[in-house]
Design a protein around this motif. Structure first.
Motif, PDB file in Angstrom:
ATOM      1  N   ARG A 193      45.753  46.852  54.598  1.00 53.09           N
ATOM      2  CA  ARG A 193      44.493  47.246  55.235  1.00 53.09           C
ATOM      3  C   ARG A 193      43.391  46.253  54.878  1.00 53.09           C
ATOM      4  N   LEU A 194      42.469  46.097  55.798  1.00 52.98           N
ATOM      5  CA  LEU A 194      41.279  45.286  55.568  1.00 52.98           C
ATOM      6  C   LEU A 194      40.244  46.172  54.896  1.00 52.98           C
ATOM      7  N   VAL A 195      39.866  45.819  53.680  1.00 50.88           N
ATOM      8  CA  VAL A 195      38.934  46.644  52.910  1.00 50.88           C
ATOM      9  C   VAL A 195      37.492  46.372  53.340  1.00 50.88           C
ATOM     10  N   CYS A 196      37.139  45.085  53.414  1.00 48.11           N
ATOM     11  CA  CYS A 196      35.765  44.701  53.753  1.00 48.11           C
ATOM     12  C   CYS A 196      35.698  43.188  53.913  1.00 48.11           C
ATOM     13  N   TRP A 197      34.509  42.679  54.179  1.00 47.22           N
ATOM     14  CA  TRP A 197      34.300  41.240  54.254  1.00 47.22           C
ATOM     15  C   TRP A 197      32.867  40.922  53.868  1.00 47.22           C
ATOM     16  N   ASP A 198      32.637  39.655  53.495  1.00 50.67           N
ATOM     17  CA  ASP A 198      31.277  39.215  53.179  1.00 50.67           C
ATOM     18  C   ASP A 198      30.973  37.967  54.002  1.00 50.67           C
ATOM     19  N   GLU A 199      30.083  37.132  53.528  1.00 48.25           N
ATOM     20  CA  GLU A 199      29.696  35.966  54.316  1.00 48.25           C
ATOM     21  C   GLU A 199      30.781  34.894  54.369  1.00 48.25           C
ATOM     22  N   ARG A 200      31.806  35.010  53.529  1.00 48.17           N
ATOM     23  CA  ARG A 200      32.846  33.988  53.495  1.00 48.17           C
ATOM     24  C   ARG A 200      34.268  34.541  53.525  1.00 48.17           C
ATOM     25  N   ILE A 238      36.113  45.219  43.500  1.00 50.12           N
ATOM     26  CA  ILE A 238      36.233  43.884  44.078  1.00 50.12           C
ATOM     27  C   ILE A 238      35.082  42.999  43.623  1.00 50.12           C
ATOM     28  N   GLN A 239      33.908  43.564  43.439  1.00 47.54           N
ATOM     29  CA  GLN A 239      32.796  42.791  42.890  1.00 47.54           C
ATOM     30  C   GLN A 239      33.138  42.271  41.501  1.00 47.54           C
ATOM     31  N   ILE A 240      33.751  43.126  40.673  1.00 44.77           N
ATOM     32  CA  ILE A 240      34.157  42.716  39.322  1.00 44.77           C
ATOM     33  C   ILE A 240      35.220  41.629  39.401  1.00 44.77           C
ATOM     34  N   TRP A 241      36.159  41.796  40.320  1.00 47.01           N
ATOM     35  CA  TRP A 241      37.205  40.785  40.527  1.00 47.01           C
ATOM     36  C   TRP A 241      36.585  39.437  40.883  1.00 47.01           C
ATOM     37  N   ASN A 242      35.610  39.442  41.767  1.00 50.39           N
ATOM     38  CA  ASN A 242      34.926  38.193  42.132  1.00 50.39           C
ATOM     39  C   ASN A 242      34.247  37.551  40.927  1.00 50.39           C
ATOM     40  N   GLU A 243      33.624  38.376  40.102  1.00 53.51           N
ATOM     41  CA  GLU A 243      32.958  37.865  38.906  1.00 53.51           C
ATOM     42  C   GLU A 243      33.964  37.243  37.945  1.00 53.51           C
ATOM     43  N   LEU A 244      35.100  37.913  37.753  1.00 48.88           N
ATOM     44  CA  LEU A 244      36.136  37.383  36.867  1.00 48.88           C
ATOM     45  C   LEU A 244      36.697  36.069  37.408  1.00 48.88           C
ATOM     46  N   THR A 245      36.855  35.997  38.740  1.00 50.12           N
ATOM     47  CA  THR A 245      37.357  34.766  39.360  1.00 50.12           C
ATOM     48  C   THR A 245      36.387  33.615  39.144  1.00 50.12           C
ATOM     49  N   ARG A 246      35.080  33.884  39.323  1.00 50.89           N
ATOM     50  CA  ARG A 246      34.073  32.840  39.105  1.00 50.89           C
ATOM     51  C   ARG A 246      34.075  32.367  37.662  1.00 50.89           C
ATOM     52  N   GLU A 247      34.193  33.298  36.711  1.00 45.87           N
ATOM     53  CA  GLU A 247      34.240  32.924  35.298  1.00 45.87           C
ATOM     54  C   GLU A 247      35.449  32.046  34.997  1.00 45.87           C
ATOM     55  N   LYS A 248      36.569  32.400  35.592  1.00 50.41           N
ATOM     56  CA  LYS A 248      37.783  31.618  35.386  1.00 50.41           C
ATOM     57  C   LYS A 248      37.625  30.199  35.911  1.00 50.41           C
TER      58      LYS A 248
END
Length: 207
Positions: A132-139, A192-202
């Motif tokens: 399923r498609l959960v959501c999307w943002d600007e990218r 998903i916001q937390i996941w994005n933050e963890l990805t950026r930190e990595k």
């Protein structure tokens, strides 16, 4: 079509009749993404899959074949990702997103995958893949993919992907407007916001 030949099931999969299955290796090759995905695209052009909403869940029944297993005789980690590729394309086809993607020659890319495994899938085991498609943002587009076997939950994967025109990212909202004008993304879940933050930190840690 004869029961001894190759055909399509209602879900868009390639299937073989009993005589072909007895010959063995051809049936095994059909699970490979290099065969399965192009055939899905061709099938969609000739006989489109039943249409569904872009935010609905697409469920596909599948099976573990010998070329998908490791030495433990269960679906290996790499095969999960290949099956998920097919599941996302299947959703895009049913939701009406695949056609404008092909027409515009946009290239799909994956930015990150987060997998959680609960149970294994044995050789010849049946399972369902729900996408399923959960959501999307600007990218990014954010998708959830869930594997379920006879014993229950097998694995859950989160995938964020994008569409590129050359080296330029196509805005997800632009894509969605072609399919369902006026549609807006559901809110981005906190997880998903937390996941994005963890990805950026990595990524910041290895630059």
């Amino acid at each position: 079509m004869s029961a001894n030949l190759i055909g399509f099931c209602p879900h868009g999969h390639l299937v073989c009749g009993p005589a072909t299955l007895k010959t063995g290796w051809l049936a095994l090759a059909l699970i490979n993404s290099f065969v399965r995905i192009p055939f899905l695209v061709l099938r969609q052009m000739v006989l489109p899959l039943p249409r569904m909403g872009v935010l609905e869940t697409d469920v596909i029944p599948m099976r573990v074949w010998p070329n998908n297993i490791d030495f433990n005789l269960h679906l290996n980690n790499g095969s999960y990702l290949s099956v998920m590729d097919y599941g996302r394309l299947h959703l895009l086809a049913r939701a009406g997103v695949l056609k404008p993607i092909l027409k515009a020659r946009w290239a799909p890319v994956v930015g990150a995958v987060w997998m959680t495994y609960r149970r294994s899938l044995p050789l010849f085991g049946r399972f369902e893949l729900a996408t399923r498609l959960v959501c999307w943002d600007e990218r990014w587009f954010y998708m959830e993919q869930v594997f379920t076997g006879d014993a229950g939950l097998v694995a859950i994967g989160w995938v964020k992907g994008a569409l590129l025109k050359g080296s330029v990212t196509v805005a997800p909202q632009q894509v969605m407007e072609l399919v369902q004008p006026g549609i807006m993304s559901p809110p981005l879940p906190e997880s998903i916001q937390i996941w994005n933050e963890l990805t950026r930190e990595k990524l910041d840690g290895v630059r």
